[in-house]
Design an enzyme around this catalytic site. Structure first.
Site, PDB file in Angstrom:
ATOM      1  N   LYS A  22     120.362 105.484  24.890  1.00 40.08           N
ATOM      2  CA  LYS A  22     119.929 106.801  25.390  1.00 40.08           C
ATOM      3  C   LYS A  22     119.330 106.646  26.793  1.00 40.08           C
ATOM      4  O   LYS A  22     119.680 107.400  27.694  1.00 40.08           O
ATOM      5  CB  LYS A  22     118.870 107.373  24.458  1.00 40.08           C
ATOM      6  N   ASN A  23     118.476 105.675  26.982  1.00 40.27           N
ATOM      7  CA  ASN A  23     117.722 105.581  28.235  1.00 40.27           C
ATOM      8  C   ASN A  23     118.497 104.952  29.384  1.00 40.27           C
ATOM      9  O   ASN A  23     117.979 104.865  30.492  1.00 40.27           O
ATOM     10  CB  ASN A  23     116.392 104.851  27.997  1.00 40.27           C
ATOM     11  N   ARG A  92     111.799 115.689  29.364  1.00 39.12           N
ATOM     12  CA  ARG A  92     111.100 115.342  30.605  1.00 39.12           C
ATOM     13  C   ARG A  92     111.955 114.455  31.512  1.00 39.12           C
ATOM     14  O   ARG A  92     111.770 114.425  32.725  1.00 39.12           O
ATOM     15  CB  ARG A  92     109.751 114.690  30.347  1.00 39.12           C
ATOM     16  N   CYS A 116     103.881 115.840  27.139  1.00 42.18           N
ATOM     17  CA  CYS A 116     104.612 115.559  25.907  1.00 42.18           C
ATOM     18  C   CYS A 116     103.614 114.847  24.986  1.00 42.18           C
ATOM     19  O   CYS A 116     102.510 114.517  25.393  1.00 42.18           O
ATOM     20  CB  CYS A 116     105.840 114.712  26.183  1.00 42.18           C
ATOM     21  N   ARG A 121     102.032 111.980  31.189  1.00 47.28           N
ATOM     22  CA  ARG A 121     103.300 111.552  31.804  1.00 47.28           C
ATOM     23  C   ARG A 121     103.604 112.344  33.086  1.00 47.28           C
ATOM     24  O   ARG A 121     104.518 113.144  33.149  1.00 47.28           O
ATOM     25  CB  ARG A 121     104.429 111.652  30.787  1.00 47.28           C
ATOM     26  N   PRO A 122     102.762 112.190  34.086  1.00 46.06           N
ATOM     27  CA  PRO A 122     102.970 112.888  35.376  1.00 46.06           C
ATOM     28  C   PRO A 122     104.237 112.400  36.073  1.00 46.06           C
ATOM     29  O   PRO A 122     104.890 111.463  35.614  1.00 46.06           O
ATOM     30  CB  PRO A 122     101.723 112.505  36.164  1.00 46.06           C
ATOM     31  N   ASP A 304     108.444 101.371  23.218  1.00 44.35           N
ATOM     32  CA  ASP A 304     109.265 102.223  22.347  1.00 44.35           C
ATOM     33  C   ASP A 304     109.486 101.602  20.971  1.00 44.35           C
ATOM     34  O   ASP A 304     110.064 102.246  20.098  1.00 44.35           O
ATOM     35  CB  ASP A 304     110.624 102.505  22.992  1.00 44.35           C
ATOM     36  N   ARG A 397     116.568 113.354  18.767  1.00 46.49           N
ATOM     37  CA  ARG A 397     116.642 113.238  20.230  1.00 46.49           C
ATOM     38  C   ARG A 397     117.157 111.866  20.616  1.00 46.49           C
ATOM     39  O   ARG A 397     117.816 111.721  21.642  1.00 46.49           O
ATOM     40  CB  ARG A 397     115.245 113.430  20.851  1.00 46.49           C
TER      41      ARG A 397
END
Ligand code: EPZ
Length: 419
Positions: A22-23, A92, A116, A121-122, A304, A397
């Site tokens: 996914k990432n 995001r 989130c 998480r800026p 993660d 997700r």
């Protein structure tokens, strides 16, 4: 809302294949915006986050079509380089369209992602990067508004390691004028995979996988074809599912080199593992020791996998001290694990887990974020009785049919219609 019901007590065994990462797929999908025409991406996982990205790409003038795990993206100029709030708030990672849109069209309006569950998480490091490359950037009414005639190569030194920030910097720099040096760059395999895709498009990049990446800007890029790397977090989650049940599970179509930190930790706890070029196997263990853990940027232990590993430590002999080194609020799963009977004391960025084999009993719990969902399912695999995990849309997700993959390994698990 759907839920997952799992009845504990089954030892998992067998072989299961990893899906695409996914990432890696997300930044690569946004990178297609850098060149008009037909891009072909293989090994793209079927996930809600990929669906969300397709919706945003379509809003940005693209046409997308899927055939199994192959995803075609036809890119053409959008009427407006705008990523609207109603799409960005779903994911995001949408902030990753900022670099490509600015580099390609000289302007971008991207909604701020909003917070989130795992922290504020800026995106300040993303915004600073675009300014370093010569863009005029303001934040107005919840939108990042960026403009630049043409971005100019610059030296970018990240004060803090950021995966997304490194990816946005790369996607902006490839079409900038001149040289860009990215220092304190993220070294995650997903960043390396993005560079491989950008290079296939004609970008000039050196140093991926190290903390210093250099980019020589070019005037234009071409559409490309690319196969996404395996998802190391899914592979690690499946390995932990085998480990926590004392089972024997082989995870195939993965890259063991991306999971060295997890394998080292499992061995430290007393597990035996075997591996080949593209597979990892955990062997049965009747008991295992506790260990301390601190999550860190790659090649350190991935944040993660922290929640999933914590589930394993609830069954260990001894006490584990787990430190979350990346996000400021990534212990949302702790209270839910405690509902199952786990003995865990969270303290800001540290959680103390007192392990007790067989100490969990089924209950109704709530998923709060993507990896917490996986942690609760792993706990349900060994809790006595039945566990119902609600709000399972979080899981969808980032995991492709996880309950089907676990059922194929022998788990008593099913998805139920939560309405
Ligand atoms: C990526 O998120 C991953 N998401 C995350 O995976 C992963 O947990 C994270 O990297 C760390 O490995 C994707 O790749 C889509 P960061 P990202 O920028 O890029 C702070 C999952 O479960 N920060 O490396 O958002 C930030 O708050 C997800 O698949 C700033 O302060 O992570 C965090 O504390 C969850 N300002 C730290 O840096 C910024 O501008 C690392 O964040 C950006 C980040």
């Amino acid at each position: 809302m759907d839920a997952i019901v799992v009845t504990g007590g089954r030892q998992l065994s067998g072989s299961v294949a990893t899906s695409g990462a996914k990432n890696a797929a997300l930044p690569i999908l946004f990178a297609t915006l850098l060149a008009d025409g037909d891009h072909v991406l293989e090994n793209v996982p079927a996930l809600r986050d990929i669906d969300s990205t397709e919706l945003l790409l379509r809003a940005l003038g693209c046409r997308t079509s899927r055939d199994g795990h192959s995803l075609n993206v036809n890119v053409s100029r959008p009427d407006e380089a705008l990523a609207p709030y109603d799409l960005v708030r779903k994911m995001r990672a949408s902030i990753l369209c900022l670099g490509p849109l600015l580099a390609r069209y000289g302007e971008a309006r991207v909604s701020l992602p909003g917070g989130c569950a795992i922290g504020t998480r800026p995106v300040d490091l993303h915004v600073d990067t675009m300014r370093r490359l010569g863009a005029d950037v303001s934040v107005e009414a919840g939108y990042v508004i960026a403009r630049a005639e043409r971005l100019k190569g610059a030296r970018i030194l990240f004060e803090k390691l950021t995966v997304g920030g490194t990816e946005n910097a790369l996607m902006a720099a490839v079409l900038a004028e001149g040289e860009t040096l990215i220092e304190n760059a993220a070294k995650e395999p997903e960043v390396v995979d993005l560079v491989h895709f950008l290079r296939a498009m004609g970008a000039k990049i050196e140093g991926e996988g190290t903390s210093v990446i250099s980019v020589t800007g070019v005037d234009a890029l071409e559409p490309a074809r690319h196969a996404v790397i395996p998802d190391r977090i899914e592979a690690g989650t499946l390995l932990l599912a085998g480990a926590i049940t004392g089972g024997n599970v082989r995870v195939t179509a993965c890259n063991p080199a991306h999971l060295e930190a997890l394998v080292a930790k499992l061995r430290e706890c007393g597990f035996d593992l075997a591996q080949g070029d593209d597979w990892l196997e955990v062997l049965p263990a009747a008991a295992w020791n506790s260990t301390d853990l601190t999550t860190a940027p790659y090649p350190g232990f991935p944040t993660d996998l922290q929640a999933q590993f914590m589930a394993l430590m609830t069954q260990a002999s001894g006490t584990s001290v787990i430190t979350e080194g990346i996000f400021e609020n990534r212990f949302m799963h702790v209270q839910e694990l405690v509902r199952l009977g786990a003995d865990i004391t969270p303290m800001a960025l540290v959680a103390v887990v007192r392990g007790k084999r067989g100490g969990l009993s089924g209950a109704e719990v709530m998923a709060t974020d993507l990896r917490a969902s996986a942690s609760l399912i792993l706990a349900g695999l060994i809790a006595g009785g039945t566990t119902r995990v609600n709000r399972i849309y979080h899981l969808d997700r980032g995991y492709e049919h996880l309950e089907k993959k676990l059922a194929a390994l022998g788990a008593d698990i099913r998805r139920v219609d939560g309405s």
